[in-house]
Design a protein around this motif. Structure first.
Motif, PDB file in Angstrom:
ATOM      1  N   ASP A  59     -30.464  20.506  -0.065  1.00 12.80           N
ATOM      2  CA  ASP A  59     -30.203  21.529  -1.083  1.00 12.80           C
ATOM      3  C   ASP A  59     -29.460  20.952  -2.292  1.00 12.80           C
ATOM      4  O   ASP A  59     -29.361  21.588  -3.323  1.00 12.80           O
ATOM      5  CB  ASP A  59     -29.422  22.702  -0.479  1.00 12.80           C
ATOM      6  N   GLN A  60     -28.924  19.729  -2.159  1.00 12.02           N
ATOM      7  CA  GLN A  60     -28.176  19.127  -3.264  1.00 12.02           C
ATOM      8  C   GLN A  60     -28.989  18.053  -3.977  1.00 12.02           C
ATOM      9  O   GLN A  60     -28.581  17.546  -5.011  1.00 12.02           O
ATOM     10  CB  GLN A  60     -26.892  18.463  -2.738  1.00 12.02           C
ATOM     11  N   ARG A  62     -31.089  15.668  -6.093  1.00 12.83           N
ATOM     12  CA  ARG A  62     -31.747  15.590  -7.379  1.00 12.83           C
ATOM     13  C   ARG A  62     -33.042  14.803  -7.148  1.00 12.83           C
ATOM     14  O   ARG A  62     -33.251  14.233  -6.092  1.00 12.83           O
ATOM     15  CB  ARG A  62     -30.876  14.827  -8.370  1.00 12.83           C
ATOM     16  N   GLU A 141     -17.393  18.243   3.350  1.00  9.81           N
ATOM     17  CA  GLU A 141     -16.893  18.566   2.007  1.00  9.81           C
ATOM     18  C   GLU A 141     -15.505  17.981   1.779  1.00  9.81           C
ATOM     19  O   GLU A 141     -15.204  17.485   0.694  1.00  9.81           O
ATOM     20  CB  GLU A 141     -16.884  20.081   1.817  1.00  9.81           C
ATOM     21  N   ARG A 144     -16.015  14.220   1.210  1.00  6.58           N
ATOM     22  CA  ARG A 144     -16.602  13.955  -0.100  1.00  6.58           C
ATOM     23  C   ARG A 144     -15.614  14.263  -1.215  1.00  6.58           C
ATOM     24  O   ARG A 144     -15.576  13.571  -2.220  1.00  6.58           O
ATOM     25  CB  ARG A 144     -17.884  14.784  -0.311  1.00  6.58           C
TER      26      ARG A 144
ATOM     27  N   ARG B  55     -16.274  24.635  -7.170  1.00  7.52           N
ATOM     28  CA  ARG B  55     -17.002  23.596  -6.442  1.00  7.52           C
ATOM     29  C   ARG B  55     -17.957  22.827  -7.335  1.00  7.52           C
ATOM     30  O   ARG B  55     -18.329  21.698  -7.008  1.00  7.52           O
ATOM     31  CB  ARG B  55     -17.738  24.222  -5.254  1.00  7.52           C
ATOM     32  N   ASN B  58     -16.200  19.507  -9.043  1.00  8.45           N
ATOM     33  CA  ASN B  58     -16.260  18.174  -8.428  1.00  8.45           C
ATOM     34  C   ASN B  58     -17.622  17.936  -7.772  1.00  8.45           C
ATOM     35  O   ASN B  58     -17.766  17.105  -6.880  1.00  8.45           O
ATOM     36  CB  ASN B  58     -15.108  17.962  -7.429  1.00  8.45           C
ATOM     37  N   LEU B  59     -18.584  18.702  -8.227  1.00  6.75           N
ATOM     38  CA  LEU B  59     -19.986  18.559  -7.812  1.00  6.75           C
ATOM     39  C   LEU B  59     -20.212  18.752  -6.309  1.00  6.75           C
ATOM     40  O   LEU B  59     -21.175  18.222  -5.757  1.00  6.75           O
ATOM     41  CB  LEU B  59     -20.582  17.210  -8.251  1.00  6.75           C
ATOM     42  N   LEU B  60     -19.312  19.488  -5.640  1.00  3.95           N
ATOM     43  CA  LEU B  60     -19.664  19.885  -4.269  1.00  3.95           C
ATOM     44  C   LEU B  60     -20.872  20.801  -4.344  1.00  3.95           C
ATOM     45  O   LEU B  60     -21.669  20.876  -3.411  1.00  3.95           O
ATOM     46  CB  LEU B  60     -18.496  20.593  -3.575  1.00  3.95           C
ATOM     47  N   GLU B  61     -20.985  21.528  -5.442  1.00  6.14           N
ATOM     48  CA  GLU B  61     -22.241  22.212  -5.766  1.00  6.14           C
ATOM     49  C   GLU B  61     -22.820  21.510  -6.987  1.00  6.14           C
ATOM     50  O   GLU B  61     -22.093  21.222  -7.941  1.00  6.14           O
ATOM     51  CB  GLU B  61     -22.008  23.690  -6.118  1.00  6.14           C
ATOM     52  N   MET B  62     -24.107  21.234  -6.928  1.00  2.00           N
ATOM     53  CA  MET B  62     -24.754  20.587  -8.061  1.00  2.00           C
ATOM     54  C   MET B  62     -25.169  21.657  -9.064  1.00  2.00           C
ATOM     55  O   MET B  62     -25.937  22.550  -8.724  1.00  2.00           O
ATOM     56  CB  MET B  62     -25.995  19.835  -7.547  1.00  2.00           C
ATOM     57  N   THR B  76     -22.011  15.307 -14.874  1.00  6.33           N
ATOM     58  CA  THR B  76     -23.306  15.883 -14.500  1.00  6.33           C
ATOM     59  C   THR B  76     -24.455  14.929 -14.826  1.00  6.33           C
ATOM     60  O   THR B  76     -25.591  15.185 -14.454  1.00  6.33           O
ATOM     61  CB  THR B  76     -23.530  17.241 -15.200  1.00  6.33           C
TER      62      THR B  76
END
Ligand code: ATP
Ligand code: MG
Lengths: 240, 250
Positions: A59-60, A62, A141, A144, B55, B58-62, B76
């Motif tokens: 889901d992340q 790219r 998480e 990371r 989130r 810190n790109l825990l979510e893109m 980004t």
């Protein structure tokens, strides 16, 4: 009656040192099982790590090259699991020995270690993947967010917890594997089962040699099961 | 971008859903600049996108769209390696997320030793200093499951601080705590604010927002609807939605 029992034991085990078939068979069985589980653990972990990396990051992702490679690797692993878990291990053993190693002169035991190891890898992979996926996502998480890469988070944070959780299941997989190696006789390996069978063919007495082989398997399995139970209890005690 | 801007968020968007099949618009064109020393408190109703915003930082979510610049680097940018900036951004979670298989001291030193290449002794010395400050030095050898919720969260804050970050992100750090433990965690956060740490806090603790925040942000439906100083924010809310929200919670 007592006399005949003694005679039979003498005939089946003592005469011509026939017990050595069982002893050597036992050594062969343990050797194949130990080396196969090692192969299974190595490849199983690799597959589990690829598969869970794909699951956790899809889901992340790219559209990068590494994402595409991971997706490809995952597809290959899935195909591997489907084939290895969807066909009988005896057939895999025959194919490895008579087809894949047909033109190369390899040691039979080596072929058996490959067959049982690659087969076991498929099961180890799913056990370990289950262990990885059972770790709370917050752990990934947290790792990371400190700045660890995905690989280092796996190494320092996720895998130590996952491995601890699946050690009993891996122990059971080893037990299953020991019993599975009893089909090694299909490529004329003299393992424990085959050892018992050879005695039977010499003495024309099926009962004693086969039961003796069975008792040896049973003893090994019981000892290992007991070990796993004790280990599990320790684990639970340390968790509180 | 002024000299002391630490984070600049431009047109930030985040959609959840599979491959362009939009299911939820969690962030919808969020713009904000955060300066060094700011204590930004983010409030808003459930599902308004507060966690997603934090989130994304810190790109825990893109993010789906927009840019986030941290200390001059566009994080980004697909070519950017985010791990570098994450070391400078501490994050504290609602569920603590301590590492259960490590002692407290190991929880605190694993980052500094593996990532900042500090020696074990150096990392431990610094960790013990910080533990001392939050009153938990005697728990260095304990495991996380031997601590109370409030203690765990104080450790989680210290774990982030051990990386010597430039900004701290808090996502409802007191929401999972029993009421009697909220104070001890807020005290640590207040002390941090007094030392001029840049902080972005999602919280329902309005007292904290008033006391130590210098900016309060109201989010709704993935947008920043209103931003003000705490005094103005609570005394003089402008949008009807914020008035309604404040009436409900105060
Ligand atoms: N991983 C996800 N997958 C799909 N939708 C998500 C995901 N995370 C959040 N959302 C959705 O995005 C929106 C914003 O969620 P977010 O968690 O940021 O809200 P919040 O303001 O933090 O709420 P709360 O106060 O309840 O924590 C919500 O509609 C939520 O359902
Ligand atoms: Mg939230």
């Amino acid at each position: 009656m007592f006399q005949t029992l003694q005679d039979k034991l003498y005939l089946n085990f003592i005469k011509d040192d026939r017990y050595m078939y069982l002893v050597n068979g036992f050594i062969t069985t343990i050797k194949i099982a130990l080396l196969a589980i090692l192969v299974g653990l190595i490849f199983g972990f690799i597959i589990a790590i690829i598969r869970s990396a794909y699951d956790m990051n899809k889901d992340q992702q790219r559209n990068t090259i590494s994402a595409k490679l991971l997706s490809l690797a995952n597809a290959i692993c899935q195909l591997y699991l489907t084939i290895l878990r969807g066909t009988p291990v005896v057939l895999q053993l025959l194919i490895i020995y008579f087809v894949i190693f047909a033109d190369i002169n390899v040691n039979k035991t080596f072929a058996a270690i490959c067959a049982f190891g690659f087969n076991s890898a498929a099961y180890v992979a799913e056990i370990v993947r289950g262990g990885i996926m059972s770790i709370d996502r917050g752990q990934l998480e947290a790792g990371r967010s400190i700045g660890f890469s995905y690989a280092k988070t796996m190494l320092y944070i996720i895998l130590p917890q996952a491995v601890k959780n699946v050690l009993p299941a891996l122990g059971n997989e080893f037990i299953v594997l020991i019993k599975e190696t009893s089909v090694a006789g299909y490529i004329a390996i003299e393992d424990l089962t085959k050892g018992g069978d050879i005695i039977r063919s010499r003495t024309y007495d099926a009962f004693f040699p086969l039961i003796a082989a069975g008792l040896i398997y049973l003893a090994v399995v019981l000892i290992l099961s007991k070990g796993i139970t004790i280990f599990e209890r320790r684990l639970r005690a340390s968790e509180r | 971008m002024s000299a002391d801007t630490i984070i600049k968020v431009k047109n930030l968007q985040k959609y959840f859903g599979k491959n362009g099949n939009i299911q939820t618009k969690a962030l919808d064109d969020v713009n904000i600049e955060i300066n060094r020393g700011d204590v930004v408190v983010v409030v808003g109703p459930s599902g308004s996108g507060k966690s997603t915003f934090l989130r994304c930082l810190n790109l825990l979510e893109m993010p789906t769209g927009g840019t986030i610049t941290f200390e001059g680097t566009d994080i980004t940018d697909p070519k950017n390696n985010i791990n570098k900036q994450r070391m400078k951004m501490g994050m504290v979670f609602q569920q603590f997320n301590l590492f259960p298989h490590m002692t407290i001291l190991k929880n605190l030193t694993i980052g500094p030793t593996k990532l900042l290449k500090k020696s074990k002794a150096e990392a431990e010395k610094y960790a013990m200093e910080l533990l001392e400050r939050v009153g938990l030095a005697d728990r260095a050898g304990s495991y996380p499951n031997q601590l109370s919720g409030g203690q765990k969260q104080r450790i989680a804050i210290v774990r982030a601080l051990c990386m010597q970050p430039d900004v701290m992100l808090f996502d409802e750090p007191t929401s999972a705590l029993d009421p009697e433990m909220v104070g001890e965690v807020l005290d640590v956060m207040k002390a941090l604010a007094r030392q001029n740490m840049t902080m972005i806090c999602v919280t329902h603790e309005m007292g904290f927002a008033r006391e130590v925040g210098n900016r309060v942000i109201f989010m709704e439906n993935g947008k920043i609807l209103e931003e003000n100083t705490p005094a103005e924010f609570f005394e003089n809310p402008k949008s009807p939605r914020l008035k309604e929200f404040l009436n409900k919670i105060l």
